[in-house]
Every structure is written in structure tokens, then in C-alpha cells.
Scaffold this active site. Structure first.
Site, short mmCIF file in Angstrom:
data_model
loop_
_atom_site.label_atom_id
_atom_site.label_comp_id
_atom_site.label_asym_id
_atom_site.label_seq_id
_atom_site.Cartn_x
_atom_site.Cartn_y
_atom_site.Cartn_z
N ARG B 27 0.83 -1.21 0.00
CA ARG B 27 0.00 0.00 0.00
C ARG B 27 0.87 1.27 0.00
NH1 ARG B 27 -0.66 4.72 2.38
NH2 ARG B 27 -0.36 3.75 4.44
N ASP B 28 1.54 1.54 1.09
CA ASP B 28 2.35 2.77 1.20
C ASP B 28 3.49 2.74 0.20
OD1 ASP B 28 3.35 5.18 2.13
OD2 ASP B 28 4.22 4.35 3.95
N HIS B 222 6.40 4.41 12.64
CA HIS B 222 6.48 4.37 11.17
C HIS B 222 7.55 5.40 10.76
CE1 HIS B 222 4.27 3.83 7.19
NE2 HIS B 222 5.08 4.83 6.93
N CYS B 255 12.19 5.44 -3.39
CA CYS B 255 13.12 5.32 -4.51
C CYS B 255 14.34 6.19 -4.27
CB CYS B 255 12.46 5.74 -5.80
SG CYS B 255 13.60 5.63 -7.18
N ASN B 264 10.93 4.80 2.79
CA ASN B 264 10.40 3.91 3.82
C ASN B 264 11.51 3.05 4.41
OD1 ASN B 264 7.50 3.93 4.36
ND2 ASN B 264 7.28 3.66 2.16
#
Lengths: 316, 316
Positions: B27-28, B222, B255, B264
């Protein structure tokens, strides 16, 4: 979107208030880059690092030039750093043996480092000697350096894992550390050469060294980011009271585009964390980042440091 | 040189013995990739993540398809995950509003997430509402979800720094967290959306939340690796007792070749640290790495995860 160029400061009272960064980019970094950098670029690089506030910059190595062609120009480089030496910047140089020490002394070096191994396999591979034979080789070098009034750092490779031997017993590392200190090393740099350490292992080794009588103030840590663990491991070491941390400007020497990248911890990523924690380093992060962007241009490839990329919006 | 494919295990008794990883890659991660991945590839990705031992995999989002074209196929994807749902894998889906909830319920979702902001600027930018207006929007959605027996996670963006507002006061985050819990969220995920947090800030926020009566067991963290801090921040959160950590397989969504990469935390880098610390996750690191290498092939670019690269010797 824009964002602040500096981290917010929220100190952790359990951590040291000041850390000395031992910058290894010009030596450990460039030694592991494919490109051979011209001497003048190296001299400018080291000047820029000092201008950015780094007080200890490992300058070069006096190994045999045919072994490390990237650093074969030590005789040409050192005179170009005379102003820094006068200005009080510490410029240690790597010295493998008596011949290397003589070369370093002839150039007025004030600080050297020897490069030992915690494991037999790496001692054999890197020095073609057993661990004890390599210690015996270093002993007269360290003694002569001390007699000449030089500070001596002892690097110790493979303190956590070894590519041939796997996990390295803590007791084995402690034994070699004690030998290096007993022969006269002022400081030991504990290297995670293949980047496999995790924070519990770091704490266990530092605890064992303390229990064996090694003062934390004489220890530095040298983590590689092969598995992304370098900064978390550094945090564990800070929590244990370590105040000297090795890092490489821009993550030099850890090319993310090569097989088996060794992945030096990037000085900028370290400085971001330290400054965020309210730990002073004397480093100007903006200047340091600009230096790494400049050096990346000389090397023709982007910096692997995430902080350098984020602050410079650098494209590969 | 060869090296062990798994980290050595040296536990730290001050840390939890088990961590649940909330996998956000499908998802994220995919939401922030340029490429739109075919539904069948997403379904295979999620199956492979579950096969690698991940027990919570955020599957997709029920926002308006024109807003996030990467996830416009939620209706097609969810039926392909029925076997996982039957097998007990948690497959939360992002739901921004009543309409999204209805779509999720129609497809048999058992767990949803709402996406709030700790700052006015980001609430305005992302939801075109004030913080309080967005909370008011979530309230009936959360209530209906709870009535339908669904578990509800509340994401909170910009918990540390905000690109427009700079440092985010801890008290402001605490206030929004309490509102989300009071309206019925089971779990809160504290997001460092722009990656600027450092470990002292993490500790300060978690301490403030505890003092405000928020149990640590209902908190997840997170972190984004924009400045390379994600794993060190995770270590600080673990030390505070947090046992749920968000991460993205292969570092999807961050990226390293794009401007302003959000970065992330890569699940593999997290798992390396956790397993090295003796913290069980249920994840098979080899299988997970193979999955991320496979997904990188589908996206046509290398994984930014250092562990994925090191374990796969992956070349870009």
C-alpha cells in the site's frame, strides 16, 4: 515542499554531550573506491573536511604503493597538508610496518594507526600472518612511534563477524584489544568490517571490554552499513559511553552500485543523528554535505549517504 | 568472500522479545512508486509476503481511484487475497471516508486504517481540512467500522517534523493521538513522514504519550529513512517498549533515484536488526529478500534496502 536543513534538537540525557568524529573518508574511503583521485583533489578534499569542522581526518596510508595504488601518493600529499597540521588538525596516517613508519616520520606525521585483526582468517588474508605474528610485527612499530612522540591508534578488524569464521567470540576480541593497548596504542577502533553487527552485540562487546579493564574512553567504533545497521549500532555504543566514532564523508568507500559494497557509515548521517540528539561535534553539516557533493562529482557517481542526497536533492 | 546469510544473535534484555511487523509495501510502498503494478503482480506480492511470515500486510487503499491510480484496483485485488484472509493473515486497508469504508466492507475487509495529520499544514495539504475537521470526518467512519466489528488503525503523519511548520510540538501530537483513541482507534501509527526524527525525539514523544495515559501497547512507529535515521529511531522505540513497527519490503516507496525520496524503512533492514537482537518476528529473511528482489525486477529498478542488496549481491 521545503524542510529545515538541520535536525530538530531533542537531547537524550543518557548519552554523551560531545562526540569526536574520526573522519576516514580520505583514507579508508578513497582506498576502497575504484577511481584513483589526483593528489590535488585529495588535498582539497581534506582541507574542505577540516573547514567543515572535522578535527581528525585520516589522511593516507603508508602501505606499499603497489598494494593500494589509490594511496600511492602519500609523499606528495602530506606536504600539501602542512597548514592543517600547523592549525592543529589531527592527520593520522596508516602504517603497516617499520618501513611505513619511517616514511611517515620523514614526512612529519604526528599520529599513526596500525591495522590488526581479531580473527586468524582475516589476519592471514590481509597480513599473511597469524594474529599473534601480526601483533609481534606491530610491537616494534608502536614502540618506535611512541618513542618519537607519536599518538598511535590500533584498528581491529572483524570484531563482530568474519566472512570465513562467522560470529567472532567476544573473548577473542578482548584478548587482541588488550595486547594492542599493552604494546602502547592510545586508542582502539573496533571495526565491524563486514557490517553484520547488531546493537546487542555491540553492547556485549563493550561490556566485556570494560570488564577486562579497557576504559571506554580509549575505544572508538567503526561500523559499516552493509546491512543498514551502522547508525543503530552507533547509538548502542553511545549509550555505552563511547565518544569517538569513525565515519566516512558522503559514505565514501561504500559504493552502493558495486557488489559486496563495504558501506562505510556516512559522516553526514552520523552528524544528523548526533546533532538531533544535542550532541556537539563541531561539524557544519551544510559545509560537509557540500564537500561530499563536490567529491561525488570528482568520482563521477552519487554519494550513498541518505543525508547528503536529501539535503542536496542530488540525482545520480 | 562468503558470509553467513543471517545475523548473529546477541539479545539485549532491555528490549521486547517479539515484534509484530506491519508490512506497508503493497500500500504505502506501491502508492509512492511511479509504475502502476498490475493487479496480479500485487496479489502475488502479497502472497509472497505472507509466505515469508508477515502476519499483517496492508493490502490497498480505498481512496478515490483518480487520486491514487497506483491503487485504483482495490476491487479487483481484494478477492484474490481471500485465501490469505481465511488463513488468518491480517490485511488492513486504507479508508479515507464513508464511501471508502462502504467499498471496503462490501469486499469483506476486516481491518481498516484512517490517515490523520498531527499538523494543520499537512491536514490542509493532504485532506484539505483542518486537523479538527479531519478528526470530525474520521469519527463516523471509525464508529461504523467498529460497529461492523472491524479493527481500526489510526495513522498520524508529521509526528516529529513538518515541511512547512518545522519541529512539531510533542503536545500537539499527544492531543491528536488521544482524539483518535477516544473515537475508537485500536492502534496508532506514529509517522515521521519526512524522516527528520532522531532517537531522543522518539523517546520524548513516547514518554509524553505514556504520561498522557496512552498505553505503549497501542502504539506503532512508522519511520522514514530520508536521512538514514529510521533504524536508530526504531531502536529507541523498542527501548521504550514499542512492539509494532511499520516497514516496507525492499524499502518500496523510497526510490533512492528520485528527488525528495520519502524512503520507507526497509523490512529486511529491520528484520536483520531484530533477529540480531534475538527478537522474534516470524519472518524468513531469505524468503522476504527473494520477494523484494522479484518485486524490484517487476519495477525495473534495484531495491534501496541495504540488506536486500547485500544478501542478493543485486546490481542496479
Amino acid at each position: 515542499m521545503t524542510h529545515a536543513a538541520l535536525p530538530m534538537v531533542v537531547p537524550d540525557p543518557a548519552l554523551p554531550s560531545r562526540v569526536r568524529i574520526h573522519e576516514v573518508g580520505p583514507r579508508d574511503g578513497l582506498q576502497n573506491e575504484k577511481a584513483v583521485v589526483p593528489t590535488e583533489v585529495k588535498a582539497e578534499f581534506i582541507h574542505r573536511l577540516a573547514d567543515a569542522g572535522l578535527t581528525t581526518v585520516e589522511a593516507t596510508s603508508f602501505v606499499r604503493p603497489e598494494w593500494v595504488p589509490q594511496l600511492a601518493d602519500a609523499e606528495q600529499l602530506m606536504p600539501q597538508l602542512a597548514d592543517l597540521k600547523e592549525g592543529g588538525v589531527r592527520l593520522p596516517v596508516l602504517v603497516p610496518n617499520r618501513r611505513g613508519l619511517d616514511r611517515a616520520l620523514a614526512l612529519g606525521a604526528r599520529e599513526i594507526a596500525v591495522f590488526g585483526s581479531a580473527t586468524e582468517s582475516f589476519a592471514k588474508a590481509n597480513l599473511n600472518r597469524t594474529v599473534d605474528e601480526s601483533l609481534a610485527m606491530f610491537e616494534p612499530v608502536v614502540a618506535s612511534a611512541r618513542e618519537a612522540g607519536l599518538a598511535v591508534r590500533g584498528y581491529l578488524s572483524m570484531c563482530f563477524g568474519d566472512p570465513w569464521e562467522g560470529a567472532v567470540p567476544v573473548g577473542q576480541v578482548v584478548r587482541v584489544c588488550r595486547s594492542l593497548l599493552e604494546m602502547g596504542c592510545d586508542e582502539l577502533s573496533l571495526g565491524d568490517t563486514i557490517g553484520v553487527a547488531t546493537p546487542g552485540h555491540v553492547a556485549a562487546l563493550l561490556t566485556a571490554l570494560n570488564e577486562a579493564g579497557v576504559p571506554t574512553g580509549r575505544l572508538a567504533v567503526h561500523f559499516h552499513d552493509t546491512y543498514g545497521q551502522a547508525l543503530a549500532n552507533t547509538l548502542a555504543a553511545l549509550r555505552h559511553g563511547v565518544t569517538t566514532v569513525d565515519a566516512s564523508a558522503g559514505g565514501l568507500g561504500g559504493c552502493p552500485y558495486a557488489k559486496s559494497a563495504t558501506g562505510n557509515l556516512a559522516t553526514e548521517d552520523l552528524v544528523w543523528m548526533l546533532h538531533g540528539l544535542g550532541i556537539s561535534t563541531g561539524v557544519d553539516l551544510g559545509r560537509l554535505t557540500a564537500t561530499s557533493v563536490w567529491m561525488a562529482g570528482r568520482l563521477g557517481r552519487p554519494s550513498p549517504s541518505r543525508t547528503v542526497r536529501a539535503l542536496s536533492h542530488q540525482e545520480p
